[in-house]
Design a protein around this motif. Sequence first.
Motif, PDB file in Angstrom:
ATOM      1  N   ALA A 129       4.415  -9.189  -4.475  1.00  0.00           N
ATOM      2  CA  ALA A 129       2.955  -8.849  -4.242  1.00  0.00           C
ATOM      3  C   ALA A 129       2.359  -7.578  -4.938  1.00  0.00           C
ATOM      4  CB  ALA A 129       2.756  -8.805  -2.587  1.00  0.00           C
ATOM      5  N   ARG A 130       3.249  -6.668  -5.040  1.00  0.00           N
ATOM      6  CA  ARG A 130       3.168  -5.413  -5.290  1.00  0.00           C
ATOM      7  C   ARG A 130       2.895  -5.535  -6.867  1.00  0.00           C
ATOM      8  NH1 ARG A 130       6.496  -3.670  -1.130  1.00  0.00           N
ATOM      9  NH2 ARG A 130       5.451  -1.718   0.029  1.00  0.00           N
ATOM     10  N   ALA A 131       3.575  -6.274  -7.693  1.00  0.00           N
ATOM     11  CA  ALA A 131       3.487  -6.570  -9.079  1.00  0.00           C
ATOM     12  C   ALA A 131       2.156  -7.557  -9.246  1.00  0.00           C
ATOM     13  CB  ALA A 131       4.691  -7.501  -9.561  1.00  0.00           C
ATOM     14  N   ALA A 141      -1.461 -11.772  -4.750  1.00  0.00           N
ATOM     15  CA  ALA A 141      -0.779 -10.879  -3.761  1.00  0.00           C
ATOM     16  C   ALA A 141      -0.885 -11.066  -2.539  1.00  0.00           C
ATOM     17  CB  ALA A 141      -1.446  -9.540  -4.397  1.00  0.00           C
ATOM     18  N   GLU A 142      -2.412 -11.598  -2.229  1.00  0.00           N
ATOM     19  CA  GLU A 142      -2.576 -11.829  -0.607  1.00  0.00           C
ATOM     20  C   GLU A 142      -1.788 -12.905  -0.069  1.00  0.00           C
ATOM     21  OE1 GLU A 142      -6.181 -13.291   2.131  1.00  0.00           O
ATOM     22  OE2 GLU A 142      -6.573 -12.819   0.179  1.00  0.00           O
ATOM     23  N   SER A 143      -1.468 -13.853  -0.849  1.00  0.00           N
ATOM     24  CA  SER A 143      -0.678 -15.137  -0.751  1.00  0.00           C
ATOM     25  C   SER A 143       0.722 -14.552  -0.144  1.00  0.00           C
ATOM     26  CB  SER A 143      -0.592 -16.024  -1.643  1.00  0.00           C
ATOM     27  OG  SER A 143       0.206 -17.240  -1.023  1.00  0.00           O
ATOM     28  N   ASP A 144       1.100 -13.818  -1.185  1.00  0.00           N
ATOM     29  CA  ASP A 144       2.524 -13.364  -0.857  1.00  0.00           C
ATOM     30  C   ASP A 144       2.890 -12.490   0.230  1.00  0.00           C
ATOM     31  OD1 ASP A 144       3.774 -14.565  -3.156  1.00  0.00           O
ATOM     32  OD2 ASP A 144       3.657 -12.861  -4.190  1.00  0.00           O
ATOM     33  N   LEU A 145       1.595 -11.520   0.536  1.00  0.00           N
ATOM     34  CA  LEU A 145       1.640 -10.274   1.730  1.00  0.00           C
ATOM     35  C   LEU A 145       1.469 -11.248   2.988  1.00  0.00           C
ATOM     36  CD1 LEU A 145      -0.474  -7.935  -0.155  1.00  0.00           C
ATOM     37  CD2 LEU A 145       1.949  -7.380   0.646  1.00  0.00           C
TER      38      LEU A 145
END
Length: 241
Positions: A129-131, A141-145
Motif C-alpha cells: 500500500a505504501r509503495a 493502496a486503499e484496497s490493500d489498506l
Amino acid sequence: MLKYALVLLAFAAPAMAEDMTYDDCVAMVDRSPATAEKKSAAWQVHGGGAAAMHCHALALYALQRYDEAARVLDALGRNRDVPAAGRSALFDEAGSAWLAADKPGQAVTSFTAALADKPNDLGLLSSRARARGLIRDWRGAESDLSAALAQDANRADLLVLRASSRWAQGNKTGAAADIVRSLEVYPDYPPALVERGKMKYSAGDLAGAKRDWQSAAARGQGRTAADAKRYLNELQSKGGK
C-alpha cells in the motif's frame, strides 16, 4: 534495514575456502560490508548457492547499493528450490530494497510476488500500500489498506494512510472518518494531526489547520514533524496567522 532471511539456513551451502558459514558472512556484513560483499561474491563463484547470494544482497544493501541488492533478492525469490515461505520473505526484502532505491514501481511488483504465497499477510499488504501510494495508485493502496485493517482495525498508522488514499480519490467523508478513528485509537497521533490539518485547511478553517500542524510539529518526529513545519511555513507565507 533488511531483516535477515533465516529461511535460507535450510540450504546446505558449502563453506567458503576459509570455512566461513552463512552466519559468519552475515556477521561480517555488520562489521565490514565491503569485505562481506567481496567474499560473498567469491563464495557464489565457488558454489555458495542461495546462502552466498543472500549474504551478497545484505552486503550490497549495507553499502547502499539498493538497486543491486533488490535485483539479487528478486532473483533469489524466483528460485523454485526455495520453500514458499522463503520466497515470500525474499520478495519482501526485495520490495524494501526497491523502496530504498526510490523505485516504488518495482517495489510493488516484488511485494505482489511476496503476497502470492502469503495473500493475507498484514505487513506485506501495508508495504505494498505504501509503495502504491508513492506511484499514486490510490485505489490499489486503499484496497490493500482495507484488507490490512480488516485484520487489525486499531492500526492508527494504516488508518491515516487510507485517509490519504481516500482523500486523493475525492472521498472526503471516508477520509475524515479514518482520521477520526485514528485519533480515537491514538489521541494526538502526529501523522493524523497533519492530515486533519490539511482537511481543515481545504475547508477554509485556517486557525484549526494551524493548531493541528503546530501540535504535530511539537509532538512528531522525522518526516511528520518536517511536513507539519512546512505546512505552517506555507500557511504563514500566504498570510495565515
